[in-house]
Design an enzyme around this catalytic site. Structure first.
Site, PDB file in Angstrom:
ATOM      1  CB  SER A  11      -0.960   0.010   1.201  1.00 37.97           C
ATOM      2  OG  SER A  11      -0.247  -0.118   2.413  1.00 37.97           O
ATOM      3  CG  HIS A 144     -42.928  21.407  -9.988  1.00 36.61           C
ATOM      4  ND1 HIS A 144     -43.018  20.140  -9.458  1.00 36.61           N
ATOM      5  CD2 HIS A 144     -43.668  22.212  -9.178  1.00 36.61           C
ATOM      6  CE1 HIS A 144     -43.799  20.167  -8.388  1.00 36.61           C
ATOM      7  NE2 HIS A 144     -44.190  21.414  -8.188  1.00 36.61           N
ATOM      8  CB  SER A 265     -16.003  23.645 -28.804  1.00 34.14           C
ATOM      9  OG  SER A 265     -16.046  22.715 -29.867  1.00 34.14           O
ATOM     10  CE  LYS A 271     -21.017  24.863 -27.080  1.00 36.68           C
ATOM     11  NZ  LYS A 271     -21.016  23.430 -27.292  1.00 36.68           N
ATOM     12  CG  ASN A 273     -18.450  24.243 -23.947  1.00 37.18           C
ATOM     13  OD1 ASN A 273     -19.499  24.686 -24.415  1.00 37.18           O
ATOM     14  ND2 ASN A 273     -17.597  23.522 -24.647  1.00 37.18           N
ATOM     15  CD  GLU A 278     -20.657  20.727 -19.048  1.00 37.13           C
ATOM     16  OE1 GLU A 278     -20.729  19.672 -19.687  1.00 37.13           O
ATOM     17  OE2 GLU A 278     -20.209  21.791 -19.538  1.00 37.13           O
ATOM     18  CE1 TYR A 305      -5.882  -3.208   9.638  1.00 37.80           C
ATOM     19  CE2 TYR A 305      -5.036  -5.419   9.208  1.00 37.80           C
ATOM     20  CZ  TYR A 305      -5.193  -4.099   8.822  1.00 37.80           C
ATOM     21  OH  TYR A 305      -4.675  -3.669   7.634  1.00 37.80           O
ATOM     22  CD  GLN A 310      -3.161  -2.337   2.433  1.00 39.46           C
ATOM     23  OE1 GLN A 310      -2.460  -2.683   3.363  1.00 39.46           O
ATOM     24  NE2 GLN A 310      -2.954  -2.750   1.187  1.00 39.46           N
ATOM     25  CE  LYS A 313      -4.280   3.039   5.278  1.00 35.63           C
ATOM     26  NZ  LYS A 313      -5.187   1.864   5.387  1.00 35.63           N
TER      27      LYS A 313
HETATM   28  N1  ARG Z   1      -1.208  -1.102   5.402  1.00 36.04           N
HETATM   29  C1  ARG Z   1      -2.042  -1.627   6.418  1.00 36.04           C
HETATM   30  C2  ARG Z   1      -3.415  -0.947   6.391  1.00 36.04           C
HETATM   31  O1  ARG Z   1      -3.573  -0.003   5.737  1.00 36.04           O
HETATM   32  C3  ARG Z   1      -1.423  -1.413   7.742  1.00 36.04           C
HETATM   33  C4  ARG Z   1      -1.846  -2.380   8.780  1.00 36.04           C
HETATM   34  C5  ARG Z   1      -1.312  -3.708   8.485  1.00 36.04           C
HETATM   35  N2  ARG Z   1      -1.556  -4.597   9.555  1.00 36.04           N
HETATM   36  C6  ARG Z   1      -1.436  -5.891   9.396  1.00 36.04           C
HETATM   37  N3  ARG Z   1      -1.707  -6.634  10.418  1.00 36.04           N
HETATM   38  N4  ARG Z   1      -1.088  -6.434   8.276  1.00 36.04           N
HETATM   39  O2  ARG Z   1      -4.357  -1.353   7.034  1.00 36.04           O
END
Ligand code: ARG
Length: 446
Positions: A11, A144, A265, A271, A273, A278, A305, A310, A313
């Site tokens: 990540s 309306h 355009s 044009k 726009n 939009e 957890y 993950q 995010k």
């Molecule tokens: N990158 C992980 C997340 O966003 C961090 C936590 C990872 N924890 C684990 N036990 N693998 O959630």
């Protein structure tokens, strides 16, 4: 690890933007470890300096991710150990990435939502400015999408301002609720070591520390709530966008956006726009999608957890970014807008928009409203079938000779005097309320 699993699970590629808040969390954690006697003063100092150095590397763009850095948390810890040796390896004592990431993300979200609130207050300010720039301007109010009654331009724009202020209020409520530190919850069950979550919570500026370690590491309701608030704000901005699209069309011709806020355009040279409006309308789809996506991710997750989390995010980062983009561009668009006062006025002075005023004056004479309504309905039907102006039809009625002033341009908007109404007298009172609400929202934010 299989390459395909690595690619699925890393990540860092998107969570590196959390570095500042992660380092804040780590610095508090390190001080908590010193407080608990798990680090001596020298070790604590070295770690704090090391974390500052790592932050500077990120700030300067010189931080280098190692191949094995799965996420921003591991990258920072790996670098701390490189720089501080064995002391770096003590940093993760009494901590898991589970409480770490929850802490980091709460800190990030608190700041991000404060930024969105500030930007929302900016656009509210721009809406007020437009009203001030075209004082006394009025236009047809619609129901309306049919012309209903004339309304002051400022009154119309302030309708949006009130919606946006509720968004700011909601963001403030969400921030208040998420202002709880998960740090010290460990992987899920806390620790045997003598740490004090309340101490680190205070250092980080949280209102309080978690009461339940499993709840602390496993719930992302605060992200879902942020995504709802951002989606709701986006929905409001989409309505404003749609309105600008209509107003700037040749059919309405109520407004023009400044050249720097319109696009041409590639084919049609004439044009101009309103893409900004939009996109304000169009971005809402993904804001709603981000909310729905996260709710589905959270549904049915067992305590505590799970790696599914993950997935919180990217939707959050995306919604924050998109909303900020739309807010900034729409604020500029409103500031650049010319309102075609005469066109709007002509549309609003259209004779049938006076119908309710005729009925209300009859009510003042003691006629029951339903009877007044029916009589005006007949007058309008007469005007339509005979193709005669309503003012002339009214003038033909012996008992309505004193009603001619109702057809004076602007009379109908001026007579909207009840509290909260669309006319200038009520509007003065509303502006006072609106400015007070803005001041209150700004005070809560700072
Ligand atoms: N990158 C992980 C997340 O966003 C961090 C936590 C990872 N924890 C684990 N036990 N693998 O959630």
């Amino acid at each position: 690890m299989a390459n395909s699993l690595w690619e699925l699970s890393e990540s860092y590629s998107f969570d590196h933007v959390l570095y500042h808040h992660d380092i804040l969390g780590s610095k508090a954690h390190v001080q908590g470890l010193a407080e608990a006697g798990l680090l001596d003063a020298e070790e604590c100092q070295l770690l704090l300096e090391t974390l500052d150095q790592i932050e500077a590397e990120f700030d300067r763009g010189t931080f280098i991710r190692a191949d094995a850095d799965e996420d921003v948390h591991m990258a920072i810890e790996r670098r701390a150990t490189e720089l501080a040796g064995d002391v770096g390896a003590k940093m993760h004592t009494a901590r898991s990435r589970n409480d770490q990431v929850a802490t980091t993300l709460r800190l990030f979200t608190l700041d991000a939502l404060a930024g969105v609130s500030a930007a929302t207050l900016d656009i509210v300010g721009a809406l007020i400015e437009v009203g001030v720039k075209f004082p006394g301007a009025y236009l047809p109010g619609y129901t309306h999408l049919q012309r209903a009654q004339p309304v002051l331009l400022a009154h119309h724009l302030h309708a949006h301002a009130w919606s946006l202020l509720r968004d700011v209020d909601r963001l403030g409520d969400a921030r208040q609720r998420m202002d709880v530190s998960p740090l010290g919850a460990g992987a899920l069950a806390g620790t045997s070591l003598a740490i004090d979550p309340a101490f680190t919570a205070r250092l980080l500026g949280f209102n309080e520390a978690f009461a339940n370690s499993m709840d602390a590491v496993s719930d992302r309701d605060f992200v879902a709530e942020a995504l709802f608030d951002l989606a709701m704000l986006g929905v409001h901005l989409s309505r404003m966008g749609e309105e600008l699209v209509l107003w700037t069309s040749a059919e309405f011709n109520f407004a023009t956006l400044g050249d720097e806020f319109t696009t041409g355009s590639s084919m049609l040279p004439q044009k101009k726009n309103s893409d900004v409006a939009e996109l304000a309308r169009g971005k809402t789809g993904r804001l709603v999608g981000n909310l729905t996506g996260l709710l589905v991710t959270l549904k049915g997750l067992p305590l505590s957890y799970n790696r599914d989390l993950q997935e919180d995010k990217e939707p959050l980062f995306d919604s924050v970014r998109q909303v900020l983009l739309v807010l900034a561009a729409m604020t500029g668009a409103y500031r650049s807008m010319s309102f075609h006062v005469d066109v709007a006025k002509a549309a609003a002075d259209e004779q049938f928009l006076v119908a309710i005023d005729i009925a209300e004056r009859l009510v003042e004479r003691g006629v029951p409203f339903r009877q007044a309504h029916e009589r005006v309905g007949r007058l309008i039907a007469d005007a339509v079938t005979r193709d005669v102006a309503l003012a002339d039809i009214v003038a033909e009625q012996p008992d309505l000779s004193a009603f001619a002033d109702l057809f004076d341009p602007g009379h109908a908007v001026r007579s909207r005097t009840s509290p909260g109404a669309a006319g200038p007298v009520a509007h003065g009172r509303q502006l006072v309320q609106l400015r007070a609400a803005i001041a209150e929202a700004s005070a809560r934010l700072s």
